[in-house]
Scaffold this motif. Sequence first.
Motif, PDB file in Angstrom:
ATOM      1  N   PRO A   1     -22.024  31.670  20.802  1.00 62.84           N
ATOM      2  CA  PRO A   1     -21.461  30.329  20.981  1.00 62.84           C
ATOM      3  C   PRO A   1     -22.320  29.500  21.937  1.00 62.84           C
ATOM      4  O   PRO A   1     -23.465  29.833  22.199  1.00 62.84           O
ATOM      5  CB  PRO A   1     -20.082  30.620  21.571  1.00 62.84           C
ATOM      6  N   LEU A   2     -21.736  28.466  22.476  1.00 59.35           N
ATOM      7  CA  LEU A   2     -22.446  27.553  23.358  1.00 59.35           C
ATOM      8  C   LEU A   2     -23.148  28.291  24.495  1.00 59.35           C
ATOM      9  O   LEU A   2     -22.581  29.167  25.132  1.00 59.35           O
ATOM     10  CB  LEU A   2     -21.413  26.580  23.923  1.00 59.35           C
ATOM     11  N   TYR A   3     -24.420  27.927  24.754  1.00 53.26           N
ATOM     12  CA  TYR A   3     -25.226  28.573  25.792  1.00 53.26           C
ATOM     13  C   TYR A   3     -25.056  27.885  27.148  1.00 53.26           C
ATOM     14  O   TYR A   3     -24.945  28.533  28.182  1.00 53.26           O
ATOM     15  CB  TYR A   3     -26.685  28.537  25.363  1.00 53.26           C
ATOM     16  N   LYS A   4     -25.040  26.547  27.141  1.00 53.85           N
ATOM     17  CA  LYS A   4     -24.966  25.810  28.408  1.00 53.85           C
ATOM     18  C   LYS A   4     -24.429  24.408  28.159  1.00 53.85           C
ATOM     19  O   LYS A   4     -24.744  23.787  27.133  1.00 53.85           O
ATOM     20  CB  LYS A   4     -26.359  25.731  29.051  1.00 53.85           C
ATOM     21  N   THR A   5     -23.626  23.927  29.080  1.00 56.80           N
ATOM     22  CA  THR A   5     -23.167  22.535  29.066  1.00 56.80           C
ATOM     23  C   THR A   5     -23.530  21.890  30.402  1.00 56.80           C
ATOM     24  O   THR A   5     -23.289  22.472  31.462  1.00 56.80           O
ATOM     25  CB  THR A   5     -21.646  22.441  28.839  1.00 56.80           C
ATOM     26  N   ILE A   6     -24.105  20.700  30.326  1.00 58.07           N
ATOM     27  CA  ILE A   6     -24.504  19.962  31.529  1.00 58.07           C
ATOM     28  C   ILE A   6     -23.892  18.567  31.446  1.00 58.07           C
ATOM     29  O   ILE A   6     -23.913  17.932  30.392  1.00 58.07           O
ATOM     30  CB  ILE A   6     -26.042  19.846  31.617  1.00 58.07           C
ATOM     31  N   THR A   7     -23.364  18.114  32.580  1.00 58.58           N
ATOM     32  CA  THR A   7     -22.809  16.760  32.634  1.00 58.58           C
ATOM     33  C   THR A   7     -23.520  15.988  33.740  1.00 58.58           C
ATOM     34  O   THR A   7     -23.085  15.996  34.897  1.00 58.58           O
ATOM     35  CB  THR A   7     -21.292  16.805  32.904  1.00 58.58           C
ATOM     36  N   PRO A   8     -24.643  15.334  33.409  1.00 64.72           N
ATOM     37  CA  PRO A   8     -25.417  14.633  34.440  1.00 64.72           C
ATOM     38  C   PRO A   8     -24.701  13.447  35.053  1.00 64.72           C
ATOM     39  O   PRO A   8     -24.974  13.073  36.190  1.00 64.72           O
ATOM     40  CB  PRO A   8     -26.684  14.197  33.704  1.00 64.72           C
ATOM     41  N   ASN A   9     -23.784  12.826  34.289  1.00 57.17           N
ATOM     42  CA  ASN A   9     -22.948  11.763  34.829  1.00 57.17           C
ATOM     43  C   ASN A   9     -21.693  11.667  33.970  1.00 57.17           C
ATOM     44  O   ASN A   9     -21.561  12.372  32.969  1.00 57.17           O
ATOM     45  CB  ASN A   9     -23.706  10.424  34.895  1.00 57.17           C
ATOM     46  N   SER A  10     -20.773  10.791  34.367  1.00 57.68           N
ATOM     47  CA  SER A  10     -19.481  10.711  33.690  1.00 57.68           C
ATOM     48  C   SER A  10     -19.583  10.213  32.257  1.00 57.68           C
ATOM     49  O   SER A  10     -18.652  10.356  31.472  1.00 57.68           O
ATOM     50  CB  SER A  10     -18.534   9.799  34.481  1.00 57.68           C
ATOM     51  N   GLN A  11     -20.727   9.649  31.905  1.00 53.27           N
ATOM     52  CA  GLN A  11     -20.906   9.067  30.570  1.00 53.27           C
ATOM     53  C   GLN A  11     -21.768   9.928  29.643  1.00 53.27           C
ATOM     54  O   GLN A  11     -21.974   9.562  28.489  1.00 53.27           O
ATOM     55  CB  GLN A  11     -21.558   7.678  30.695  1.00 53.27           C
ATOM     56  N   THR A  12     -22.260  11.048  30.156  1.00 53.21           N
ATOM     57  CA  THR A  12     -23.286  11.796  29.420  1.00 53.21           C
ATOM     58  C   THR A  12     -23.015  13.296  29.467  1.00 53.21           C
ATOM     59  O   THR A  12     -22.685  13.842  30.526  1.00 53.21           O
ATOM     60  CB  THR A  12     -24.681  11.530  30.037  1.00 53.21           C
ATOM     61  N   THR A  13     -23.189  13.959  28.330  1.00 51.80           N
ATOM     62  CA  THR A  13     -23.050  15.418  28.264  1.00 51.80           C
ATOM     63  C   THR A  13     -24.191  16.004  27.427  1.00 51.80           C
ATOM     64  O   THR A  13     -24.545  15.460  26.376  1.00 51.80           O
ATOM     65  CB  THR A  13     -21.708  15.820  27.633  1.00 51.80           C
ATOM     66  N   VAL A  14     -24.730  17.113  27.915  1.00 54.88           N
ATOM     67  CA  VAL A  14     -25.753  17.887  27.199  1.00 54.88           C
ATOM     68  C   VAL A  14     -25.157  19.237  26.835  1.00 54.88           C
ATOM     69  O   VAL A  14     -24.538  19.891  27.676  1.00 54.88           O
ATOM     70  CB  VAL A  14     -27.002  18.111  28.081  1.00 54.88           C
ATOM     71  N   LYS A  15     -25.353  19.658  25.601  1.00 51.98           N
ATOM     72  CA  LYS A  15     -24.926  20.989  25.174  1.00 51.98           C
ATOM     73  C   LYS A  15     -26.094  21.704  24.508  1.00 51.98           C
ATOM     74  O   LYS A  15     -26.801  21.122  23.682  1.00 51.98           O
ATOM     75  CB  LYS A  15     -23.735  20.915  24.216  1.00 51.98           C
ATOM     76  N   ILE A  16     -26.282  22.969  24.897  1.00 47.41           N
ATOM     77  CA  ILE A  16     -27.386  23.791  24.374  1.00 47.41           C
ATOM     78  C   ILE A  16     -26.813  25.004  23.649  1.00 47.41           C
ATOM     79  O   ILE A  16     -25.851  25.621  24.117  1.00 47.41           O
ATOM     80  CB  ILE A  16     -28.322  24.240  25.520  1.00 47.41           C
ATOM     81  N   TRP A  17     -27.413  25.320  22.525  1.00 51.51           N
ATOM     82  CA  TRP A  17     -26.986  26.454  21.699  1.00 51.51           C
ATOM     83  C   TRP A  17     -28.125  27.471  21.626  1.00 51.51           C
ATOM     84  O   TRP A  17     -29.270  27.102  21.378  1.00 51.51           O
ATOM     85  CB  TRP A  17     -26.659  25.962  20.286  1.00 51.51           C
ATOM     86  N   LYS A  18     -27.819  28.737  21.858  1.00 50.99           N
ATOM     87  CA  LYS A  18     -28.791  29.805  21.628  1.00 50.99           C
ATOM     88  C   LYS A  18     -28.536  30.367  20.239  1.00 50.99           C
ATOM     89  O   LYS A  18     -27.451  30.870  19.944  1.00 50.99           O
ATOM     90  CB  LYS A  18     -28.667  30.906  22.677  1.00 50.99           C
ATOM     91  N   ILE A  19     -29.557  30.259  19.388  1.00 48.99           N
ATOM     92  CA  ILE A  19     -29.376  30.569  17.966  1.00 48.99           C
ATOM     93  C   ILE A  19     -29.591  32.069  17.737  1.00 48.99           C
ATOM     94  O   ILE A  19     -30.717  32.537  17.589  1.00 48.99           O
ATOM     95  CB  ILE A  19     -30.347  29.755  17.097  1.00 48.99           C
ATOM     96  N   THR A  20     -28.509  32.810  17.727  1.00 49.81           N
ATOM     97  CA  THR A  20     -28.581  34.245  17.459  1.00 49.81           C
ATOM     98  C   THR A  20     -27.948  34.596  16.114  1.00 49.81           C
ATOM     99  O   THR A  20     -28.132  35.707  15.615  1.00 49.81           O
ATOM    100  CB  THR A  20     -27.863  35.037  18.575  1.00 49.81           C
ATOM    101  N   GLU A  21     -27.213  33.644  15.523  1.00 46.03           N
ATOM    102  CA  GLU A  21     -26.521  33.904  14.270  1.00 46.03           C
ATOM    103  C   GLU A  21     -27.487  33.861  13.084  1.00 46.03           C
ATOM    104  O   GLU A  21     -28.554  33.235  13.142  1.00 46.03           O
ATOM    105  CB  GLU A  21     -25.423  32.843  14.033  1.00 46.03           C
ATOM    106  N   SER A  22     -27.076  34.480  12.020  1.00 45.28           N
ATOM    107  CA  SER A  22     -27.849  34.412  10.778  1.00 45.28           C
ATOM    108  C   SER A  22     -27.631  33.057  10.121  1.00 45.28           C
ATOM    109  O   SER A  22     -26.673  32.338  10.427  1.00 45.28           O
ATOM    110  CB  SER A  22     -27.410  35.514   9.815  1.00 45.28           C
ATOM    111  N   TYR A  23     -28.497  32.735   9.186  1.00 41.37           N
ATOM    112  CA  TYR A  23     -28.352  31.509   8.400  1.00 41.37           C
ATOM    113  C   TYR A  23     -26.998  31.493   7.694  1.00 41.37           C
ATOM    114  O   TYR A  23     -26.296  30.481   7.693  1.00 41.37           O
ATOM    115  CB  TYR A  23     -29.495  31.431   7.389  1.00 41.37           C
ATOM    116  N   GLN A  24     -26.623  32.625   7.141  1.00 43.54           N
ATOM    117  CA  GLN A  24     -25.358  32.709   6.400  1.00 43.54           C
ATOM    118  C   GLN A  24     -24.157  32.458   7.309  1.00 43.54           C
ATOM    119  O   GLN A  24     -23.220  31.737   6.947  1.00 43.54           O
ATOM    120  CB  GLN A  24     -25.236  34.073   5.724  1.00 43.54           C
TER     121      GLN A  24
END
Length: 208
Positions: free
Chosen positions: A2-25
């Motif tokens: 699932p989600l690797y990291k969430t960052i909220t640099p300010n109240s108007q902005t969110t960054v979400k990072i995914w580590k791709i370990t799942e298969s294509y299927q």
Amino acid sequence: MPLYKTITPNSQTTVKIWKITESYQDLMAKVNLKPVALERVLGMKSELHQRGFLSVRHLLQEFGYTDSDLFYDENGKPHLKDGKHISITHSFNFSAVIVSDLIVGIDIEKQRDKIAVIANKFIDYEFDYLNKMEGDYVKKLTVIWCVKESLYKLFATPGLSFKQHCLVIPFTLLDAETVAWIDYEDKKHRYNIHFFEFEGFTCAYALV
């Protein structure tokens, strides 16, 4: 994964990072794609690119969006139907999405020595403060590349040059932030930059 990291640099902005370990299927089974997106992913020759594309759709879901909420303009810049700003990136086994009320850009790159070979293609002013003999030279080059890629994505203007129009102010890796400028057609645009490293990758994002 699932989600690797969430960052909220300010109240108007969110960054979400995914580590791709799942298969294509597995990734495909849990998203609903509009016809044009389905055609695009099925037409990709690389499974790595397919998984990156699909992981971005999973990140959209983490934000509460679907693939149908996303569209691209004539310059290839992504937009959301609700008017919020979005930028997207993926590199090898990581992807990231930034969503904001502000104009934003984001990039992830794997840290690789070969970036030093092409440095003169995207760096001009920055050579004044870089030292090729320092141990962090490749990491600094990767930060600069990520910053300029982020600027390119948010500016979305044909003819913008990394080398000629994008400038990154001196920084150290410990700073985790800097300032960058786009100097284009007699106008200067200033952006706040945040950057960080993880698992041999660098991520940078630009905010107004």
